[in-house]
Scaffold this motif. Sequence first.
Motif, PDB file in Angstrom:
ATOM      1  N   GLU A 129       0.856  -1.181   0.000  1.00 27.94           N
ATOM      2  CA  GLU A 129       0.000   0.000   0.000  1.00 27.94           C
ATOM      3  C   GLU A 129       0.897   1.237   0.000  1.00 27.94           C
ATOM      4  N   PHE A 130       0.724   2.107  -1.002  1.00 22.38           N
ATOM      5  CA  PHE A 130       1.455   3.373  -1.121  1.00 22.38           C
ATOM      6  C   PHE A 130       0.439   4.466  -0.806  1.00 22.38           C
ATOM      7  N   ILE A 131       0.547   5.056   0.391  1.00 22.30           N
ATOM      8  CA  ILE A 131      -0.468   5.975   0.906  1.00 22.30           C
ATOM      9  C   ILE A 131       0.091   7.394   0.968  1.00 22.30           C
ATOM     10  N   GLY A 132      -0.657   8.357   0.400  1.00 20.71           N
ATOM     11  CA  GLY A 132      -0.286   9.753   0.574  1.00 20.71           C
ATOM     12  C   GLY A 132       0.107  10.495  -0.682  1.00 20.71           C
ATOM     13  N   SER A 133       0.089   9.843  -1.844  1.00 23.04           N
ATOM     14  CA  SER A 133       0.438  10.525  -3.088  1.00 23.04           C
ATOM     15  C   SER A 133      -0.595  10.219  -4.161  1.00 23.04           C
ATOM     16  N   ASP A 134      -1.000  11.288  -4.896  1.00 23.59           N
ATOM     17  CA  ASP A 134      -1.896  11.080  -6.021  1.00 23.59           C
ATOM     18  C   ASP A 134      -1.149  11.087  -7.352  1.00 23.59           C
ATOM     19  N   SER A 135       0.167  11.045  -7.299  1.00 21.03           N
ATOM     20  CA  SER A 135       0.992  11.093  -8.502  1.00 21.03           C
ATOM     21  C   SER A 135       0.923   9.786  -9.272  1.00 21.03           C
ATOM     22  N   ALA A 136       0.974   9.884 -10.603  1.00 23.28           N
ATOM     23  CA  ALA A 136       1.057   8.681 -11.428  1.00 23.28           C
ATOM     24  C   ALA A 136       2.347   7.918 -11.167  1.00 23.28           C
ATOM     25  N   ASP A 137       3.363   8.611 -10.632  1.00 24.24           N
ATOM     26  CA  ASP A 137       4.606   7.919 -10.289  1.00 24.24           C
ATOM     27  C   ASP A 137       4.399   6.901  -9.183  1.00 24.24           C
ATOM     28  N   ALA A 138       3.468   7.170  -8.269  1.00 20.97           N
ATOM     29  CA  ALA A 138       3.163   6.193  -7.223  1.00 20.97           C
ATOM     30  C   ALA A 138       2.542   4.940  -7.841  1.00 20.97           C
ATOM     31  N   ASP A 139       1.614   5.132  -8.792  1.00 14.06           N
ATOM     32  CA  ASP A 139       1.028   3.991  -9.496  1.00 14.06           C
ATOM     33  C   ASP A 139       2.119   3.194 -10.206  1.00 14.06           C
ATOM     34  N   ALA A 140       3.006   3.918 -10.891  1.00 15.57           N
ATOM     35  CA  ALA A 140       4.078   3.257 -11.646  1.00 15.57           C
ATOM     36  C   ALA A 140       4.990   2.459 -10.720  1.00 15.57           C
ATOM     37  N   GLU A 141       5.272   3.016  -9.524  1.00 14.91           N
ATOM     38  CA  GLU A 141       6.139   2.305  -8.587  1.00 14.91           C
ATOM     39  C   GLU A 141       5.508   0.995  -8.137  1.00 14.91           C
ATOM     40  N   VAL A 142       4.218   1.041  -7.814  1.00 17.80           N
ATOM     41  CA  VAL A 142       3.543  -0.176  -7.357  1.00 17.80           C
ATOM     42  C   VAL A 142       3.517  -1.230  -8.472  1.00 17.80           C
ATOM     43  N   ILE A 143       3.257  -0.798  -9.701  1.00 17.66           N
ATOM     44  CA  ILE A 143       3.208  -1.746 -10.814  1.00 17.66           C
ATOM     45  C   ILE A 143       4.597  -2.290 -11.115  1.00 17.66           C
ATOM     46  N   GLU A 144       5.609  -1.415 -11.076  1.00 19.09           N
ATOM     47  CA  GLU A 144       6.974  -1.889 -11.319  1.00 19.09           C
ATOM     48  C   GLU A 144       7.407  -2.867 -10.228  1.00 19.09           C
ATOM     49  N   LEU A 145       7.100  -2.548  -8.968  1.00 20.03           N
ATOM     50  CA  LEU A 145       7.428  -3.452  -7.861  1.00 20.03           C
ATOM     51  C   LEU A 145       6.790  -4.824  -8.085  1.00 20.03           C
ATOM     52  N   THR A 146       5.535  -4.826  -8.511  1.00 15.46           N
ATOM     53  CA  THR A 146       4.818  -6.081  -8.740  1.00 15.46           C
ATOM     54  C   THR A 146       5.497  -6.896  -9.832  1.00 15.46           C
ATOM     55  N   ALA A 147       5.806  -6.248 -10.958  1.00 15.31           N
ATOM     56  CA  ALA A 147       6.474  -6.952 -12.059  1.00 15.31           C
ATOM     57  C   ALA A 147       7.862  -7.428 -11.640  1.00 15.31           C
ATOM     58  N   ARG A 148       8.569  -6.613 -10.867  1.00 16.45           N
ATOM     59  CA  ARG A 148       9.915  -7.001 -10.409  1.00 16.45           C
ATOM     60  C   ARG A 148       9.844  -8.232  -9.509  1.00 16.45           C
ATOM     61  N   PHE A 149       8.824  -8.282  -8.653  1.00 15.45           N
ATOM     62  CA  PHE A 149       8.671  -9.434  -7.767  1.00 15.45           C
ATOM     63  C   PHE A 149       8.497 -10.717  -8.573  1.00 15.45           C
TER      64      PHE A 149
END
Length: 413
Positions: A129-149
């Motif tokens: 859970e990435f809480i506190g940012s409405d930036s598209a970069d936060a979305d990108a980080e979560v998706i990149e983390l998922t793919a990296r895993f």
Amino acid sequence: MRFQAPRGTEDILPGQSERWVWLEAAFRRVCALYNYREIRTPTFEDTNLFVRLGEGTDVVSKEMYTFTDRGGRSVSLKPEGTAPAIRAYLEHSLGGPGQITKLFYITPAFRYDRPQKGRLRESHQTGVEFIGSDSADADAEVIELTARFYKELGMRSITVNLNSLGESECRARFRDALLEFARPALVDMPTEFRERSERNPLRILDSKDPALQQAMLDAPVIGDFLEQESKTHFETLLERLQTLGVAYEIEPRLVRGLDYYTKTVFEVQSEALGAQSQLCGGGRYDGLVMECGGPDTPAVGVGMGIERALVALENERAEQPASLNAFAVCVTENRNEFARILSDLRDKGVRVESDPDYRSAKSQFRQADKSGAPFAIVIGDEELTNGQATMKNLRESTEAKVALDALADLLLE
């Protein structure tokens, strides 16, 4: 009387549990790269936590394990990890306006559904859970983390599917248009499904009914209803994912099974899972913190099924590390020295097993083959005299004499 595990649950036995430990360790490593910190929430929560966030969904109306405790309170085994994490975030003041909070969890989840391989009534999830940012970069980080895993696990055939659900106003217009289009096809559907579709037309897109799926092929898509802010957010996300090298496909009919999602939604699919190809799903839920009684706080996250990942790895025949580095074969009567050598290896981090009954060498080698260890190390009188061990590669059927002081480094390579 002999008992069995309840239907829809399974025991994770030795030989299997090592794969779970390995997967969870990989997840923790990936989370650490992005500075996510672990949270552990209770197995059950106040039922209203889930009802207010997903009323009208199958998860809440059909699948939750809900009961009244001895104090007369309605409680439910948690069906997913996000709502409890947000409840804990608020209860313990883990963040505030303008602050970024990054959490990860590994948790069981409970849904009363028809059990199938990789989809059990008690399943297990990893999530962030990435809480506190409405930036598209936060979305990108979560998706990149998922793919990296998933890449860290050795998966090859994964696809990230993306869509945007926009904000509440454009979703309301889309729901009206979708329901109007679907009404002729809904006439032949069960009453319960029609009523649920009236409450939340997005559920129509989740239907597995072949006739309804066919009827909805030309239905409106939400991309045609997005307001400019959501379009810009989605375009920025796509640009960022391209920069990060995360391959994706836009899936205009993708929705998620819980109602709290806004803007970005995504799923990761694996060809190794066949027709039921979903590995995980997530997205942005900017209204969830407020729904749980907190201030207006944007957030984005993902939940990843552990069982689904393990099934995909099994189907891909992806190599997974052995639980043992070596099996030690004792062919000396100097068992004190044999025990000391094994203790020294363990001090250096080598995972080593041996036969405590010191059976014949033939029997010990059979145990070594069954153990799954890549190497057998043989300690006999000759080896002790020369300060060596015989190191046998059980996969390649080769062997070599190795100095005892170099043995640990070779086994850990």
